[in-house]
Motif scaffolding. Structure first.
Motif, PDB file in Angstrom:
ATOM      1  N   UNK A   1       0.843  -1.193   0.000  1.00 30.45           N
ATOM      2  CA  UNK A   1       0.000   0.000   0.000  1.00 30.45           C
ATOM      3  C   UNK A   1       0.880   1.245   0.000  1.00 30.45           C
ATOM      4  N   UNK A   2       2.026   1.137   0.613  1.00 31.36           N
ATOM      5  CA  UNK A   2       2.928   2.269   0.767  1.00 31.36           C
ATOM      6  C   UNK A   2       2.808   2.866   2.155  1.00 31.36           C
ATOM      7  N   UNK A   3       3.870   3.505   2.566  1.00 32.50           N
ATOM      8  CA  UNK A   3       3.917   4.189   3.854  1.00 32.50           C
ATOM      9  C   UNK A   3       3.370   5.600   3.637  1.00 32.50           C
ATOM     10  N   UNK A   4       2.371   5.984   4.404  1.00 36.81           N
ATOM     11  CA  UNK A   4       1.754   7.309   4.244  1.00 36.81           C
ATOM     12  C   UNK A   4       2.697   8.393   4.758  1.00 36.81           C
ATOM     13  N   UNK A   5       2.911   9.404   3.939  1.00 36.85           N
ATOM     14  CA  UNK A   5       3.783  10.516   4.314  1.00 36.85           C
ATOM     15  C   UNK A   5       3.012  11.499   5.190  1.00 36.85           C
ATOM     16  N   UNK A   6       3.101  11.274   6.488  1.00 35.87           N
ATOM     17  CA  UNK A   6       2.463  12.166   7.455  1.00 35.87           C
ATOM     18  C   UNK A   6       3.444  13.204   8.000  1.00 35.87           C
ATOM     19  N   UNK A   7       4.658  13.239   7.435  1.00 30.72           N
ATOM     20  CA  UNK A   7       5.689  14.159   7.927  1.00 30.72           C
ATOM     21  C   UNK A   7       5.757  15.424   7.085  1.00 30.72           C
ATOM     22  N   UNK A   8       5.794  15.290   5.775  1.00 33.52           N
ATOM     23  CA  UNK A   8       5.952  16.469   4.919  1.00 33.52           C
ATOM     24  C   UNK A   8       4.623  17.096   4.534  1.00 33.52           C
ATOM     25  N   UNK A   9       3.531  16.410   4.837  1.00 37.57           N
ATOM     26  CA  UNK A   9       2.219  16.951   4.527  1.00 37.57           C
ATOM     27  C   UNK A   9       1.663  16.535   3.181  1.00 37.57           C
ATOM     28  N   UNK A  10       2.417  15.721   2.418  1.00 37.68           N
ATOM     29  CA  UNK A  10       1.925  15.318   1.100  1.00 37.68           C
ATOM     30  C   UNK A  10       0.938  14.156   1.189  1.00 37.68           C
ATOM     31  N   UNK A  11       1.063  13.343   2.231  1.00 37.52           N
ATOM     32  CA  UNK A  11       0.262  12.125   2.413  1.00 37.52           C
ATOM     33  C   UNK A  11       0.442  11.140   1.264  1.00 37.52           C
ATOM     34  N   UNK A  12       1.548  11.276   0.521  1.00 43.03           N
ATOM     35  CA  UNK A  12       1.856  10.362  -0.578  1.00 43.03           C
ATOM     36  C   UNK A  12       2.173   8.976  -0.036  1.00 43.03           C
ATOM     37  N   UNK A  13       2.048   7.984  -0.893  1.00 48.24           N
ATOM     38  CA  UNK A  13       2.452   6.616  -0.552  1.00 48.24           C
ATOM     39  C   UNK A  13       3.934   6.465  -0.859  1.00 48.24           C
ATOM     40  N   UNK A  14       4.707   6.058   0.142  1.00 50.06           N
ATOM     41  CA  UNK A  14       6.154   5.986   0.009  1.00 50.06           C
ATOM     42  C   UNK A  14       6.653   4.554   0.154  1.00 50.06           C
ATOM     43  N   UNK A  15       7.817   4.320  -0.413  1.00 50.70           N
ATOM     44  CA  UNK A  15       8.556   3.079  -0.252  1.00 50.70           C
ATOM     45  C   UNK A  15       9.775   3.382   0.599  1.00 50.70           C
ATOM     46  N   UNK A  16      10.112   2.490   1.515  1.00 50.44           N
ATOM     47  CA  UNK A  16      11.328   2.640   2.316  1.00 50.44           C
ATOM     48  C   UNK A  16      12.403   1.786   1.657  1.00 50.44           C
ATOM     49  N   UNK A  17      13.467   2.451   1.212  1.00 52.92           N
ATOM     50  CA  UNK A  17      14.563   1.808   0.475  1.00 52.92           C
ATOM     51  C   UNK A  17      15.774   1.670   1.402  1.00 52.92           C
ATOM     52  N   UNK A  18      16.476   0.559   1.267  1.00 54.34           N
ATOM     53  CA  UNK A  18      17.669   0.254   2.048  1.00 54.34           C
ATOM     54  C   UNK A  18      18.828   0.192   1.054  1.00 54.34           C
ATOM     55  N   UNK A  19      19.697   1.191   1.097  1.00 57.12           N
ATOM     56  CA  UNK A  19      20.713   1.341   0.056  1.00 57.12           C
ATOM     57  C   UNK A  19      22.124   1.277   0.622  1.00 57.12           C
ATOM     58  N   UNK A  20      23.036   0.642  -0.062  1.00 52.44           N
ATOM     59  CA  UNK A  20      22.919   0.092  -1.404  1.00 52.44           C
ATOM     60  C   UNK A  20      22.397  -1.337  -1.398  1.00 52.44           C
ATOM     61  N   UNK A  21      21.751  -1.691  -2.471  1.00 52.37           N
ATOM     62  CA  UNK A  21      21.415  -3.083  -2.729  1.00 52.37           C
ATOM     63  C   UNK A  21      20.170  -3.631  -2.092  1.00 52.37           C
TER      64      UNK A  21
END
Length: 128
Positions: A43-63
């Protein structure tokens, strides 16, 4: 949590990759989608921090987050809009395994929850 509490934000993937070449987000969609990332049950992580409420992915970089049996890596944890900008750096120089375990142990659905889990992780060199 306020947006000012976040370490760094980048408008584009290219800008992030320029600042973090050792922890770059792959530009190729096929490569990026093959990496272990956290999507909150697709579903995505809801962006409740920046105010966009966009669906986000949490990426672990590199690889991506290390799979069981893979060696741990030190890297960066970022939130992306499904692999596109803007990118929000949540933690730097952390054990990607520790970050993955912290997130998946709680299954957060909001960015503020992810931040509270990964931002306190110590900077480290993993021992596996």
């Amino acid at each position: 949590m306020a947006i000012d509490d976040l370490p760094r934000r980048f408008a584009t993937v290219a800008a992030y990759n320029s600042a973090y070449p050792e922890c770059a987000l792959p530009m190729d969609v096929t490569v990026r989608n093959s990496q272990r990332a956290y999507h909150a049950a697709m579903v995505g992580v809801a962006d409740d921090v920046t105010g966009t409420n966009a669906s986000l992915t949490i990426e672990f970089l590199p690889g991506g987050a290390p799979a069981p049996g893979e060696a741990d890596r030190v890297g960066t944890v970022v939130a992306t809009h499904w692999g596109r900008g803007p990118l929000i750096v949540l933690a730097e120089d952390v054990s990607l395994r520790a970050a993955w375990k912290a997130v998946t142990a709680q299954f957060p659905t909001q960015l503020s929850q992810v931040c509270s889990l990964v931002m306190p992780l110590p900077r480290s060199v993993p021992v596996d």
